[in-house]
Design an enzyme around this catalytic site. Sequence first.
Site, PDB file in Angstrom:
ATOM      1  CE  LYS A   9      -3.983  -2.222   2.259  1.00 19.13           C
ATOM      2  NZ  LYS A   9      -4.987  -2.104   3.353  1.00 19.13           N
ATOM      3  CE1 TYR A  49      -9.394  -3.082   0.115  1.00 17.51           C
ATOM      4  CE2 TYR A  49      -8.429  -1.254  -1.106  1.00 17.51           C
ATOM      5  CZ  TYR A  49      -8.292  -2.336  -0.260  1.00 17.51           C
ATOM      6  OH  TYR A  49      -7.049  -2.673   0.222  1.00 17.51           O
ATOM      7  CG  PHE A  57     -13.279   1.670   6.822  1.00 15.05           C
ATOM      8  CD1 PHE A  57     -12.790   1.001   5.710  1.00 15.05           C
ATOM      9  CD2 PHE A  57     -13.893   0.933   7.829  1.00 15.05           C
ATOM     10  CE1 PHE A  57     -12.904  -0.375   5.596  1.00 15.05           C
ATOM     11  CE2 PHE A  57     -14.015  -0.453   7.718  1.00 15.05           C
ATOM     12  CZ  PHE A  57     -13.516  -1.106   6.587  1.00 15.05           C
ATOM     13  NE  ARG A  85      -6.689 -12.924   5.622  1.00  8.83           N
ATOM     14  CZ  ARG A  85      -7.130 -11.681   5.398  1.00  8.83           C
ATOM     15  NH1 ARG A  85      -6.910 -11.100   4.229  1.00  8.83           N
ATOM     16  NH2 ARG A  85      -7.764 -11.021   6.324  1.00  8.83           N
ATOM     17  CB  THR A  91      -7.084  -5.599  10.013  1.00  8.08           C
ATOM     18  OG1 THR A  91      -7.556  -6.807   9.425  1.00  8.08           O
ATOM     19  CG2 THR A  91      -7.468  -4.412   9.152  1.00  8.08           C
ATOM     20  NE  ARG A 102      -2.284  -5.494   7.314  1.00  6.52           N
ATOM     21  CZ  ARG A 102      -3.395  -6.119   6.902  1.00  6.52           C
ATOM     22  NH1 ARG A 102      -3.878  -7.121   7.612  1.00  6.52           N
ATOM     23  NH2 ARG A 102      -3.993  -5.754   5.786  1.00  6.52           N
ATOM     24  CG  ASN A 112      -3.737  -2.163   6.854  1.00  6.86           C
ATOM     25  OD1 ASN A 112      -3.654  -1.811   5.692  1.00  6.86           O
ATOM     26  ND2 ASN A 112      -4.702  -2.948   7.293  1.00  6.86           N
ATOM     27  CG  HIS A 115      -5.401  -6.323  -0.224  1.00  8.66           C
ATOM     28  ND1 HIS A 115      -6.612  -6.379   0.399  1.00  8.66           N
ATOM     29  CD2 HIS A 115      -5.462  -7.202  -1.258  1.00  8.66           C
ATOM     30  CE1 HIS A 115      -7.387  -7.255  -0.237  1.00  8.66           C
ATOM     31  NE2 HIS A 115      -6.713  -7.761  -1.250  1.00  8.66           N
ATOM     32  CD  GLU A 126      -8.742  -9.416  -3.614  1.00  9.94           C
ATOM     33  OE1 GLU A 126      -9.634  -9.117  -2.797  1.00  9.94           O
ATOM     34  OE2 GLU A 126      -7.567  -9.683  -3.268  1.00  9.94           O
TER      35      GLU A 126
HETATM   36  P1  GTP Z   1      -7.087  -6.449   3.604  1.00 11.97           P
HETATM   37  O1  GTP Z   1      -6.092  -7.508   3.375  1.00 11.97           O
HETATM   38  O2  GTP Z   1      -6.585  -5.086   3.238  1.00 11.97           O
HETATM   39  O3  GTP Z   1      -8.451  -6.760   3.027  1.00 11.97           O
HETATM   40  O4  GTP Z   1      -7.239  -6.368   5.182  1.00 11.97           O
HETATM   41  P2  GTP Z   1      -8.124  -7.223   6.118  1.00 11.97           P
HETATM   42  O5  GTP Z   1      -8.800  -8.326   5.404  1.00 11.97           O
HETATM   43  O6  GTP Z   1      -7.237  -7.545   7.271  1.00 11.97           O
HETATM   44  O7  GTP Z   1      -9.198  -6.147   6.595  1.00 11.97           O
HETATM   45  P3  GTP Z   1     -10.672  -5.848   6.048  1.00 11.97           P
HETATM   46  O8  GTP Z   1     -10.954  -6.628   4.816  1.00 11.97           O
HETATM   47  O9  GTP Z   1     -11.599  -5.936   7.207  1.00 11.97           O
HETATM   48  O10 GTP Z   1     -10.540  -4.301   5.690  1.00 11.97           O
HETATM   49  C1  GTP Z   1      -9.964  -3.923   4.447  1.00 11.97           C
HETATM   50  C2  GTP Z   1      -9.081  -2.735   4.656  1.00 11.97           C
HETATM   51  O11 GTP Z   1      -9.870  -1.631   5.055  1.00 11.97           O
HETATM   52  C3  GTP Z   1      -8.027  -2.864   5.751  1.00 11.97           C
HETATM   53  O12 GTP Z   1      -6.843  -3.462   5.345  1.00 11.97           O
HETATM   54  C4  GTP Z   1      -7.792  -1.420   6.120  1.00 11.97           C
HETATM   55  O13 GTP Z   1      -6.855  -0.824   5.233  1.00 11.97           O
HETATM   56  C5  GTP Z   1      -9.139  -0.779   5.912  1.00 11.97           C
HETATM   57  N1  GTP Z   1      -9.822  -0.630   7.185  1.00 11.97           N
HETATM   58  C6  GTP Z   1     -10.405  -1.608   7.944  1.00 11.97           C
HETATM   59  N2  GTP Z   1     -10.928  -1.084   9.066  1.00 11.97           N
HETATM   60  C7  GTP Z   1     -10.687   0.258   9.005  1.00 11.97           C
HETATM   61  C8  GTP Z   1     -10.984   1.367   9.859  1.00 11.97           C
HETATM   62  O14 GTP Z   1     -11.591   1.220  10.918  1.00 11.97           O
HETATM   63  N3  GTP Z   1     -10.552   2.602   9.438  1.00 11.97           N
HETATM   64  C9  GTP Z   1      -9.887   2.774   8.252  1.00 11.97           C
HETATM   65  N4  GTP Z   1      -9.502   4.001   7.887  1.00 11.97           N
HETATM   66  N5  GTP Z   1      -9.597   1.771   7.435  1.00 11.97           N
HETATM   67  C10 GTP Z   1      -9.983   0.539   7.801  1.00 11.97           C
HETATM   68 MG    MG Z   2      -9.969  -8.106   3.598  1.00  9.74          MG
END
Ligand code: GTP
Ligand code: MG
Length: 138
Positions: A9, A49, A57, A85, A91, A102, A112, A115, A126
């Site tokens: 990212k 997304y 968010f 992962r 996350t 992370r 973070n 992805h 994807e």
């Molecule tokens: P990804 O691998 O990026 O999909 O991460 P994840 O699967 O661990 O998390 P999730 O799919 O729940 O959320 C996708 C992405 O949204 C996260 O990686 C974060 O970058 C963002 N995100 C999730 N929660 C928050 C939040 O509370 N605030 C903000 N700003 N971003 C968030």
């Molecule tokens: Mg995710």
Amino acid sequence: IERTLSIIKPDATRRNLTGKINAKFEEAGLRIVAQKRIKLSMGQAGKFYEVHKERPFYGELCEFMASEPVVVQVLEGEGAILKNREVMGATNPADAAEGTIRKEYALSVGENSVHGSDAPETAAQEISFFFSGLELVG
Ligand code: GTP
Ligand code: MG
């Protein structure tokens, strides 16, 4: 053998962390079989997304992902989706285990650093979002 889509990212590309993050993948036995540095438009980030579009968010997430270049990549290995992962960590970096990407590099739950696809169906979807078959060598 499994493949997963990874994105380094903007918070990480900006801090020149691409090499350090790739070393984590390779040390875990994940092979980088395709990789390119691109800048997403807001439209592309929004489409990528789309599953999160009802989340509070979503706008912030899309703006961040389109703010600066990202590195999109395909990682290959035994159980690559889960393994990636694990290497990424939770996350929210505050919850991420020691030694994960992370934990070491993420700035916040939003910024973070990486992805990773979360299931075989999303991985396939994807990967084809960013790469053509011609760009994927084994
Ligand atoms: P990804 O691998 O990026 O999909 O991460 P994840 O699967 O661990 O998390 P999730 O799919 O729940 O959320 C996708 C992405 O949204 C996260 O990686 C974060 O970058 C963002 N995100 C999730 N929660 C928050 C939040 O509370 N605030 C903000 N700003 N971003 C968030
Ligand atoms: Mg995710």
